[in-house]
Design a protein around this motif. Structure first.
Motif, PDB file in Angstrom:
ATOM      1  N   MET A   1       0.932  -1.205   0.078  1.00 16.52           N
ATOM      2  CA  MET A   1      -0.241  -0.049  -0.080  1.00 16.52           C
ATOM      3  C   MET A   1       0.773   1.116  -0.058  1.00 16.52           C
ATOM      4  O   MET A   1       2.013   1.304   0.443  1.00 16.52           O
ATOM      5  N   GLN A   2       0.593   2.241  -0.432  1.00 20.64           N
ATOM      6  CA  GLN A   2       0.908   3.473  -0.711  1.00 20.64           C
ATOM      7  C   GLN A   2       0.114   4.658  -0.292  1.00 20.64           C
ATOM      8  O   GLN A   2      -1.064   4.500  -0.626  1.00 20.64           O
ATOM      9  N   VAL A   3       0.716   5.442   0.501  1.00 20.02           N
ATOM     10  CA  VAL A   3      -0.144   6.856   0.853  1.00 20.02           C
ATOM     11  C   VAL A   3       0.490   7.974   0.270  1.00 20.02           C
ATOM     12  O   VAL A   3       1.792   8.245   0.483  1.00 20.02           O
ATOM     13  N   LEU A   4      -0.217   8.584  -0.585  1.00 17.90           N
ATOM     14  CA  LEU A   4       0.317   9.897  -1.335  1.00 17.90           C
ATOM     15  C   LEU A   4      -0.473  10.853  -0.673  1.00 17.90           C
ATOM     16  O   LEU A   4      -1.733  11.045  -0.609  1.00 17.90           O
ATOM     17  N   CYS A   5      -0.236  12.153  -0.472  1.00 16.94           N
ATOM     18  CA  CYS A   5      -0.893  13.146   0.094  1.00 16.94           C
ATOM     19  C   CYS A   5      -0.337  14.689  -0.720  1.00 16.94           C
ATOM     20  O   CYS A   5       1.015  14.780  -0.805  1.00 16.94           O
ATOM     21  N   VAL A  13      -3.287   4.087  -2.203  1.00 15.92           N
ATOM     22  CA  VAL A  13      -3.034   3.159  -3.381  1.00 15.92           C
ATOM     23  C   VAL A  13      -3.025   1.691  -2.947  1.00 15.92           C
ATOM     24  O   VAL A  13      -2.040   1.278  -2.208  1.00 15.92           O
ATOM     25  N   LEU A  14      -3.937   1.090  -3.184  1.00 10.35           N
ATOM     26  CA  LEU A  14      -4.047  -0.624  -2.479  1.00 10.35           C
ATOM     27  C   LEU A  14      -3.543  -1.779  -3.772  1.00 10.35           C
ATOM     28  O   LEU A  14      -3.810  -1.301  -4.853  1.00 10.35           O
ATOM     29  N   GLU A  15      -3.324  -2.740  -3.342  1.00 12.91           N
ATOM     30  CA  GLU A  15      -3.080  -3.645  -4.634  1.00 12.91           C
ATOM     31  C   GLU A  15      -4.245  -4.276  -4.941  1.00 12.91           C
ATOM     32  O   GLU A  15      -5.283  -4.188  -4.055  1.00 12.91           O
ATOM     33  N   GLY A  19      -5.731 -11.133 -10.615  1.00 13.96           N
ATOM     34  CA  GLY A  19      -6.524 -11.900 -11.649  1.00 13.96           C
ATOM     35  C   GLY A  19      -8.114 -11.248 -11.828  1.00 13.96           C
ATOM     36  O   GLY A  19      -8.700 -11.678 -12.730  1.00 13.96           O
ATOM     37  N   CYS A  20      -8.158 -10.364 -10.818  1.00 15.03           N
ATOM     38  CA  CYS A  20      -9.785  -9.645 -11.145  1.00 15.03           C
ATOM     39  C   CYS A  20     -10.039  -8.479  -9.979  1.00 15.03           C
ATOM     40  O   CYS A  20      -8.929  -8.384  -9.147  1.00 15.03           O
ATOM     41  N   GLU A  21     -10.943  -7.833 -10.370  1.00 14.23           N
ATOM     42  CA  GLU A  21     -11.420  -6.834  -9.234  1.00 14.23           C
ATOM     43  C   GLU A  21     -11.898  -7.275  -7.837  1.00 14.23           C
ATOM     44  O   GLU A  21     -12.775  -8.414  -8.017  1.00 14.23           O
ATOM     45  N   LEU A  22     -11.613  -6.908  -6.960  1.00 10.98           N
ATOM     46  CA  LEU A  22     -12.169  -7.009  -5.564  1.00 10.98           C
ATOM     47  C   LEU A  22     -13.504  -7.415  -5.574  1.00 10.98           C
ATOM     48  O   LEU A  22     -14.060  -8.419  -5.122  1.00 10.98           O
ATOM     49  N   PHE A  23     -14.390  -6.562  -6.271  1.00  9.14           N
ATOM     50  CA  PHE A  23     -15.783  -6.744  -6.291  1.00  9.14           C
ATOM     51  C   PHE A  23     -16.103  -8.055  -6.858  1.00  9.14           C
ATOM     52  O   PHE A  23     -17.260  -8.871  -6.463  1.00  9.14           O
ATOM     53  N   ASP A  24     -15.516  -8.406  -8.130  1.00  8.29           N
ATOM     54  CA  ASP A  24     -15.716  -9.468  -8.704  1.00  8.29           C
ATOM     55  C   ASP A  24     -15.327 -10.782  -7.948  1.00  8.29           C
ATOM     56  O   ASP A  24     -16.118 -11.584  -8.164  1.00  8.29           O
ATOM     57  N   ALA A  25     -14.246 -10.741  -7.140  1.00  5.82           N
ATOM     58  CA  ALA A  25     -13.953 -11.673  -6.347  1.00  5.82           C
ATOM     59  C   ALA A  25     -15.114 -12.048  -5.181  1.00  5.82           C
ATOM     60  O   ALA A  25     -15.392 -13.064  -4.907  1.00  5.82           O
ATOM     61  N   ILE A  26     -15.664 -11.083  -4.520  1.00  8.14           N
ATOM     62  CA  ILE A  26     -16.674 -11.009  -3.655  1.00  8.14           C
ATOM     63  C   ILE A  26     -18.003 -11.617  -4.196  1.00  8.14           C
ATOM     64  O   ILE A  26     -18.773 -12.557  -3.517  1.00  8.14           O
ATOM     65  N   ALA A  27     -18.386 -10.984  -5.426  1.00  8.20           N
ATOM     66  CA  ALA A  27     -19.506 -11.599  -5.930  1.00  8.20           C
ATOM     67  C   ALA A  27     -19.427 -12.946  -6.618  1.00  8.20           C
ATOM     68  O   ALA A  27     -20.352 -13.732  -6.181  1.00  8.20           O
ATOM     69  N   ASP A  28     -18.371 -13.618  -6.983  1.00  4.14           N
ATOM     70  CA  ASP A  28     -18.142 -14.869  -7.324  1.00  4.14           C
ATOM     71  C   ASP A  28     -18.004 -15.673  -5.960  1.00  4.14           C
ATOM     72  O   ASP A  28     -18.704 -16.896  -6.071  1.00  4.14           O
ATOM     73  N   LEU A  45      -6.142  -8.503   2.368  1.00  2.00           N
ATOM     74  CA  LEU A  45      -6.789  -7.523   1.746  1.00  2.00           C
ATOM     75  C   LEU A  45      -7.231  -6.824   3.265  1.00  2.00           C
ATOM     76  O   LEU A  45      -7.293  -5.332   3.220  1.00  2.00           O
ATOM     77  N   LEU A  46      -7.368  -7.467   4.357  1.00  3.56           N
ATOM     78  CA  LEU A  46      -7.981  -6.702   5.598  1.00  3.56           C
ATOM     79  C   LEU A  46      -6.783  -6.044   6.071  1.00  3.56           C
ATOM     80  O   LEU A  46      -6.870  -4.816   6.746  1.00  3.56           O
ATOM     81  N   ALA A  47      -5.626  -6.483   6.036  1.00  2.00           N
ATOM     82  CA  ALA A  47      -4.144  -5.775   6.496  1.00  2.00           C
ATOM     83  C   ALA A  47      -4.217  -4.382   5.819  1.00  2.00           C
ATOM     84  O   ALA A  47      -3.953  -3.548   6.453  1.00  2.00           O
ATOM     85  N   GLN A  48      -4.614  -4.809   4.521  1.00  2.54           N
ATOM     86  CA  GLN A  48      -4.247  -3.418   3.732  1.00  2.54           C
ATOM     87  C   GLN A  48      -5.470  -2.289   3.969  1.00  2.54           C
ATOM     88  O   GLN A  48      -5.076  -1.025   4.113  1.00  2.54           O
ATOM     89  N   LEU A  49      -6.373  -2.832   4.260  1.00  2.54           N
ATOM     90  CA  LEU A  49      -7.669  -1.982   4.708  1.00  2.54           C
ATOM     91  C   LEU A  49      -7.216  -1.510   5.989  1.00  2.54           C
ATOM     92  O   LEU A  49      -7.525   0.086   5.863  1.00  2.54           O
ATOM     93  N   PHE A  50      -6.901  -2.002   6.974  1.00  2.00           N
ATOM     94  CA  PHE A  50      -6.893  -1.383   8.383  1.00  2.00           C
ATOM     95  C   PHE A  50      -5.465  -0.462   8.017  1.00  2.00           C
ATOM     96  O   PHE A  50      -5.546   0.572   9.009  1.00  2.00           O
ATOM     97  N   ALA A  51      -4.611  -0.926   7.565  1.00  2.00           N
ATOM     98  CA  ALA A  51      -3.210   0.172   7.117  1.00  2.00           C
ATOM     99  C   ALA A  51      -3.766   1.465   6.605  1.00  2.00           C
ATOM    100  O   ALA A  51      -3.346   2.514   6.985  1.00  2.00           O
TER     101      ALA A  51
END
Length: 64
Positions: A1-5, A13-15, A19-28, A45-51
């Protein structure tokens, strides 16, 4: 993850999910038997979200 200010904008900026978008992975996963994402996918993904939330909170606290 990158943080730009900039003076008036914060970019997190998250990874992408490999192979797909996060929404598609959740929907599948929702349509699959059991309807859950694998822990091996969710944990990073949660680690990135919390960061990202921590970076946002630190930035807001510095500015405000």
């Amino acid at each position: 993850m990158q943080v730009l200010c900039t003076p008036d904008t914060l970019y997190l900026v998250l990874e992408r999910v490999h192979g797909c978008e996060l929404f598609d992975a959740i929907a599948d996963a929702a349509s699959a038997p059991g309807g859950a994402l694998a822990v091996s996918l969710v944990r990073p993904l949660l680690a990135q979200l919390f960061a990202a939330l921590a970076a946002l909170q630190a930035t807001v606290l510095r500015v405000g």
